[in-house]
Design an enzyme around this catalytic site. Structure first.
Site, PDB file in Angstrom:
ATOM      1  N   ALA A  42      18.884  34.577  26.322  1.00  0.00           N
ATOM      2  CA  ALA A  42      18.955  34.168  27.739  1.00  0.00           C
ATOM      3  C   ALA A  42      18.127  32.988  28.314  1.00  0.00           C
ATOM      4  CB  ALA A  42      18.372  35.566  28.262  1.00  0.00           C
ATOM      5  N   LYS A 205      -0.620  23.570  21.083  1.00  0.00           N
ATOM      6  CA  LYS A 205      -1.386  22.947  22.177  1.00  0.00           C
ATOM      7  C   LYS A 205      -2.305  21.929  21.585  1.00  0.00           C
ATOM      8  CE  LYS A 205      -1.291  26.465  25.599  1.00  0.00           C
ATOM      9  NZ  LYS A 205      -0.682  25.916  26.688  1.00  0.00           N
ATOM     10  N   HIS A 263      -1.889  34.779  20.217  1.00  0.00           N
ATOM     11  CA  HIS A 263      -2.896  33.544  20.486  1.00  0.00           C
ATOM     12  C   HIS A 263      -4.372  33.459  20.119  1.00  0.00           C
ATOM     13  CE1 HIS A 263       1.078  32.994  22.705  1.00  0.00           C
ATOM     14  NE2 HIS A 263       0.845  33.302  23.824  1.00  0.00           N
ATOM     15  N   GLN A 390      -6.846  24.889  28.113  1.00  0.00           N
ATOM     16  CA  GLN A 390      -5.940  24.600  29.235  1.00  0.00           C
ATOM     17  C   GLN A 390      -6.954  25.296  30.591  1.00  0.00           C
ATOM     18  OE1 GLN A 390      -2.579  27.003  28.578  1.00  0.00           O
ATOM     19  NE2 GLN A 390      -3.239  28.605  29.568  1.00  0.00           N
ATOM     20  N   THR A 419     -13.699  14.699  28.626  1.00  0.00           N
ATOM     21  CA  THR A 419     -12.572  15.372  29.121  1.00  0.00           C
ATOM     22  C   THR A 419     -11.379  14.456  29.217  1.00  0.00           C
ATOM     23  OG1 THR A 419     -14.021  16.308  31.112  1.00  0.00           O
ATOM     24  CG2 THR A 419     -11.729  16.017  31.758  1.00  0.00           C
TER      25      THR A 419
END
Length: 508
Positions: A42, A205, A263, A390, A419
């Site tokens: 889907a 990630k 995760h 994140q 950063t």
């Protein structure tokens, strides 16, 4: 003048150039080799968007076609019409977008009939002009049809030699240890482990992939990455949104299955594993499995679960957690006695995922006098290494330093801050799914979950789920937008984790 290097906008495509080189060097020496990417299920719109971005950036093999397949009676024109506004097509990209559209086709069919998958196979042979084209199948399906679809693909849709097949499977990988093992056994009868790619997008990630480099390429960390120096580790996942209209679905899953079992457990295994022999997928996954096997059974007193109130889509008698904290311990020489605190929640005050590694107190009390102000005693803040996954990827080390301009040893806490959007200005990073899809093309298994990893993660979590279902754990209610649950913070403090400054719990 500062000599600090910065990656500026001129370097914006350097990552994609490297990816193009890797893909090209990995392609078959037979230049006519074709690839067919099947999207089964889907999620056609979302996956088509990601594949467009990869095609646009030139990191996919040259001779590639895309086939969508689901039960819905759709046309390829309808699919792209619905997703066009999300494609982010720039003015100078219309020509390449038209080329991309021509590479896509769609076919509808059932998930349990052989003739439909025979038809899908014929469609692939016709489009690729090769019976031995490499084939990638992305299963974005409800779990109840995984078995029938995977069996029919293996039976009817394999490429002729030397073409290979790679099967990409999205979570959930079962709902408990028993169902997960059952599905793994089913797959093992049909596919080799090398053909199976269980996708956990957190492993794609940037900052999760950076943990290996941070740990094993920096001597400063390798010497302190153990129980002698580290007091505790927190792995935190927070979302501002609630169940987002999927309350009935989430009521069957819960935050432990949805986030912690996969995760956060994957992040823990990378943080805590021993140094692999090499950077190959099997060596890394071997070490991840070893450390998971050392995790002791979790005590119920170290589990806090909660549910945010006022979700009309969830039954009133539901005991499914939308917030959970689990404190576990690794019984090996490196980590014995160090609490690993896994915390995840929905409907909280912010969206954030981060790792906080807190180091032990400095021995001796050399600065006690300087820390005392107005007859109030303070302790020296602990050093912390923070990896923000994140949003706004960053690595920063919280340390103590002398307050500028003071004549004495006035101490304040500050950060050594890396950063990413400041250090790597303008660098364009592939998103997690894009990275993982490219890994599948290249046959890299580093960032995918092996069956024995999955089994160990379920072994750890399964007893907790059983106790929740027996209603032996209190479900603590919390308001939408809360910082968290007070009892969870108190449990972490009880295990020796110290909160300072903006991380101290404050009642509303």
């Amino acid at each position: 003048m500062s000599t600090t290097k910065k990656f500026t906008v001129e370097k914006i495509d350097y990552i994609y150039e490297r990816l193009r080189t890797q893909i090209t060097s990995n392609e078959s020496s037979i230049t006519s080799q074709s690839y067919v990417f099947f999207i089964i299920g889907a999620s056609l719109k979302g996956k088509s968007i990601q594949h467009w971005w990869l095609y646009r950036d030139g990191v996919l093999p040259k001779n590639i076609s895309f086939i969508g397949y689901s039960r819905s009676q759709l046309t390829i024109e309808q699919i792209f019409e619905n997703s066009h506004k999300y494609m982010k097509i720039q003015e100078d990209e219309h020509d390449i977008y038209e080329k991309f559209l021509k590479l896509n086709s769609y076919i509808s069919g059932s998930y349990d009939k052989s003739e439909d998958f025979e038809n899908l196979n014929s469609k692939a042979n016709k489009i690729s002009h090769q019976v031995n084209a490499h084939r990638l199948f992305y299963l974005a399906l409800p779990p109840n049809v995984y078995e029938s679809v995977s069996e029919l693909i293996s039976k009817h849709c394999r490429a002729a030699s030397p073409g290979w097949l790679r099967l990409i499977i999205e979570k959930p990988f079962g709902k408990d240890l028993e169902s997960s093992n059952k599905f793994s056994q089913h797959l093992n009868k049909l596919y080799t482990e090398e053909e199976i790619y269980r996708i956990d997008h957190y492993l794609g990630k940037e900052m999760v992939q950076n943990i290996l480099v941070l740990r094993f390429s920096n001597r400063i960390f390798s010497r302190v990455w153990n129980r002698d120096s580290i007091a505790g580790v927190q792995i935190i996942f927070k979302e501002k949104i609630g169940t987002h209209g999927h309350g009935s679905y989430f009521d069957e899953v819960g935050i432990i299955r949805d986030v912690i079992q996969n995760h956060l457990m994957q992040i823990l295994s990378i943080l805590a594993m021993e140094k692999p022999r090499s950077t190959t997928g099997e060596d890394i996954r071997d070490e991840k499995v070893k450390v998971l096997r050392c995790i002791a059974p979790i005590k119920l007193e170290n589990v806090i679960v909660g549910q945010y109130i006022d979700d009309k889509n969830v039954p009133k008698d539901s005991t499914t957690p939308t917030y959970a904290q689990i404190i576990l311990f690794i019984k090996n020489e490196r980590w014995d006695g160090v609490p690993f605190i896994l915390r995840a929640g929905k409907a909280l005050n912010e969206r954030k995922a981060e790792i906080r590694i807190q180091f032990r107190d400095v021995p001796g009390r050399m600065f006690d006098e300087e820390l005392s102000e107005n007859n109030v005693e303070r302790t020296l803040a602990r050093d912390e290494l923070v990896i923000r996954i994140q949003p706004d990827e960053a690595i920063y080390l919280k340390i103590n330093t002398k307050r500028p301009g003071e004549m004495n040893f006035s101490i304040e806490e500050t950060e050594l801050d890396l950063t990413y959007n400041e250090r790597y200005q303008g660098v364009k990073l592939p998103n997690a799914y894009e990275r993982l899809i490219l890994d599948v093309f290249m046959g890299s298994k580093i960032n995918f979950v092996r069956s024995d990893e999955l089994q160990e993660a379920w072994r750890i979590i399964d007893p907790i789920l059983a106790e929740i279902e027996k209603k032996k754990l209190q479900i603590i209610p919390y308001k939408f937008g809360a910082i968290g649950i007070r009892e969870a913070f108190d449990a972490a403090v009880k295990q020796g984790f110290i909160y300072t400054r903006t991380y101290v719990w404050e009642d509303d």
